[in-house]
Scaffold this active site. Structure first.
Site, PDB file in Angstrom:
ATOM      1  N   ASP A 106       0.854  -1.191   0.000  1.00 32.29           N
ATOM      2  CA  ASP A 106       0.000   0.000   0.000  1.00 32.29           C
ATOM      3  C   ASP A 106       0.891   1.243   0.000  1.00 32.29           C
ATOM      4  OD1 ASP A 106      -3.216   0.512   1.002  1.00 32.29           O
ATOM      5  OD2 ASP A 106      -1.808   2.193   1.116  1.00 32.29           O
ATOM      6  N   ILE A 107       0.484   2.241  -0.768  1.00 30.40           N
ATOM      7  CA  ILE A 107       1.289   3.467  -0.904  1.00 30.40           C
ATOM      8  C   ILE A 107       1.278   4.298   0.390  1.00 30.40           C
ATOM      9  CG2 ILE A 107      -0.438   5.090  -1.841  1.00 30.40           C
ATOM     10  CD1 ILE A 107       1.656   5.714  -4.080  1.00 30.40           C
ATOM     11  N   GLY A 164     -15.128   3.267   4.064  1.00 26.76           N
ATOM     12  CA  GLY A 164     -13.803   3.802   3.743  1.00 26.76           C
ATOM     13  C   GLY A 164     -13.230   3.324   2.424  1.00 26.76           C
ATOM     14  N   GLN A 165     -14.051   2.691   1.573  1.00 29.90           N
ATOM     15  CA  GLN A 165     -13.526   2.270   0.270  1.00 29.90           C
ATOM     16  C   GLN A 165     -13.272   3.497  -0.604  1.00 29.90           C
ATOM     17  OE1 GLN A 165     -15.954  -0.534  -1.979  1.00 29.90           O
ATOM     18  NE2 GLN A 165     -14.325  -0.861  -3.493  1.00 29.90           N
ATOM     19  N   HIS A 207      -7.033  -5.970   2.235  1.00 32.48           N
ATOM     20  CA  HIS A 207      -5.886  -5.413   2.961  1.00 32.48           C
ATOM     21  C   HIS A 207      -5.318  -6.513   3.864  1.00 32.48           C
ATOM     22  CE1 HIS A 207      -6.822  -0.983   2.340  1.00 32.48           C
ATOM     23  NE2 HIS A 207      -8.020  -1.500   2.087  1.00 32.48           N
ATOM     24  N   HIS A 231     -10.328  -5.196  -3.129  1.00 35.40           N
ATOM     25  CA  HIS A 231      -8.970  -5.498  -2.681  1.00 35.40           C
ATOM     26  C   HIS A 231      -9.021  -5.887  -1.223  1.00 35.40           C
ATOM     27  CE1 HIS A 231      -9.865  -1.204  -2.424  1.00 35.40           C
ATOM     28  NE2 HIS A 231      -9.199  -1.211  -1.280  1.00 35.40           N
TER      29      HIS A 231
HETATM   30  P1  5GP Z   1      -9.670   1.366   0.391  1.00 38.98           P
HETATM   31  O1  5GP Z   1      -9.680   2.624   1.196  1.00 38.98           O
HETATM   32  O2  5GP Z   1     -10.362   1.528  -0.942  1.00 38.98           O
HETATM   33  O3  5GP Z   1     -10.116   0.143   1.144  1.00 38.98           O
HETATM   34  O4  5GP Z   1      -8.131   1.083   0.084  1.00 38.98           O
HETATM   35  C1  5GP Z   1      -7.451   1.678  -0.968  1.00 38.98           C
HETATM   36  C2  5GP Z   1      -5.995   1.623  -0.605  1.00 38.98           C
HETATM   37  O5  5GP Z   1      -5.232   1.864  -1.772  1.00 38.98           O
HETATM   38  C3  5GP Z   1      -5.582   2.694   0.427  1.00 38.98           C
HETATM   39  O6  5GP Z   1      -5.047   2.065   1.576  1.00 38.98           O
HETATM   40  C4  5GP Z   1      -4.554   3.532  -0.329  1.00 38.98           C
HETATM   41  O7  5GP Z   1      -3.474   3.956   0.498  1.00 38.98           O
HETATM   42  C5  5GP Z   1      -4.104   2.611  -1.430  1.00 38.98           C
HETATM   43  N1  5GP Z   1      -3.672   3.296  -2.634  1.00 38.98           N
HETATM   44  C6  5GP Z   1      -4.284   4.362  -3.217  1.00 38.98           C
HETATM   45  N2  5GP Z   1      -3.616   4.725  -4.334  1.00 38.98           N
HETATM   46  C7  5GP Z   1      -2.565   3.862  -4.436  1.00 38.98           C
HETATM   47  C8  5GP Z   1      -1.511   3.734  -5.399  1.00 38.98           C
HETATM   48  O8  5GP Z   1      -1.398   4.478  -6.375  1.00 38.98           O
HETATM   49  N3  5GP Z   1      -0.611   2.756  -5.194  1.00 38.98           N
HETATM   50  C9  5GP Z   1      -0.681   1.900  -4.116  1.00 38.98           C
HETATM   51  N4  5GP Z   1       0.249   0.981  -4.000  1.00 38.98           N
HETATM   52  N5  5GP Z   1      -1.668   1.979  -3.198  1.00 38.98           N
HETATM   53  C10 5GP Z   1      -2.600   2.960  -3.366  1.00 38.98           C
END
Ligand code: 5GP
Ligand code: ZN
Length: 113
Positions: free
Chosen positions: A29-30, A92-93, A101, A99
């Site tokens: 994760d970034i 929080g998506q 985590h 995906h």
């Molecule tokens: P969500 O909040 O949708 O469950 O998780 C999305 C995740 O993707 C977040 O934890 C966010 O930090 C990660 N993320 C967003 N943009 C990027 C990216 O460009 N590269 C990577 N490796 N992770 C990303």
């Protein structure tokens, strides 16, 4: 515009990939929220968990098996780790390509925030 994770899958956007096969990709994760924070992403684009079909059952199992394998590889199997799937904005998506985590390397509290 194609979704961000589809672009990562096609290597149009770089990512720190730790595992890849025909079904899933896993990368760091970034913005990690734990010492180990990996995202396990299916090659198939599915927007949210609400879009899951019965034929995706095997895929979901495969994502979890991949997380288990990576947890072992990262040496967090015994101490424990957390798997999270966020569905839609209320949970929080932010990226609308499902995906999983994989979080580890620190203590987690319950209930989650
Ligand atoms: P969500 O909040 O949708 O469950 O998780 C999305 C995740 O993707 C977040 O934890 C966010 O930090 C990660 N993320 C967003 N943009 C990027 C990216 O460009 N590269 C990577 N490796 N992770 C990303
Ligand atoms: Zn996608």
């Amino acid at each position: 515009m194609e979704c961000l994770f589809c672009q990562i899958l096609k290597e149009e956007i770089p990512a720190k990939v730790v595992y890849r096969d025909d079904v899933v990709i896993a990368f760091e994760d970034i913005h990690p929220i734990a010492p180990i924070h990996l995202l396990i992403v299916p090659q198939k684009h599915i927007g949210t968990l609400n879009n899951l079909m019965p034929e995706d059952n095997e895929l979901i199992g495969y994502m979890i098996q991949t997380a288990k394998m990576l947890a072992l590889e990262k040496n967090i199997s015994e101490e424990g780790y957390r798997l999270v799937l966020n569905c839609n904005a209320g949970a929080g998506q932010t990226i609308f390509h499902i995906h999983l985590h994989l979080l580890g390397g620190r203590q987690f509290s319950w209930p989650p925030g």
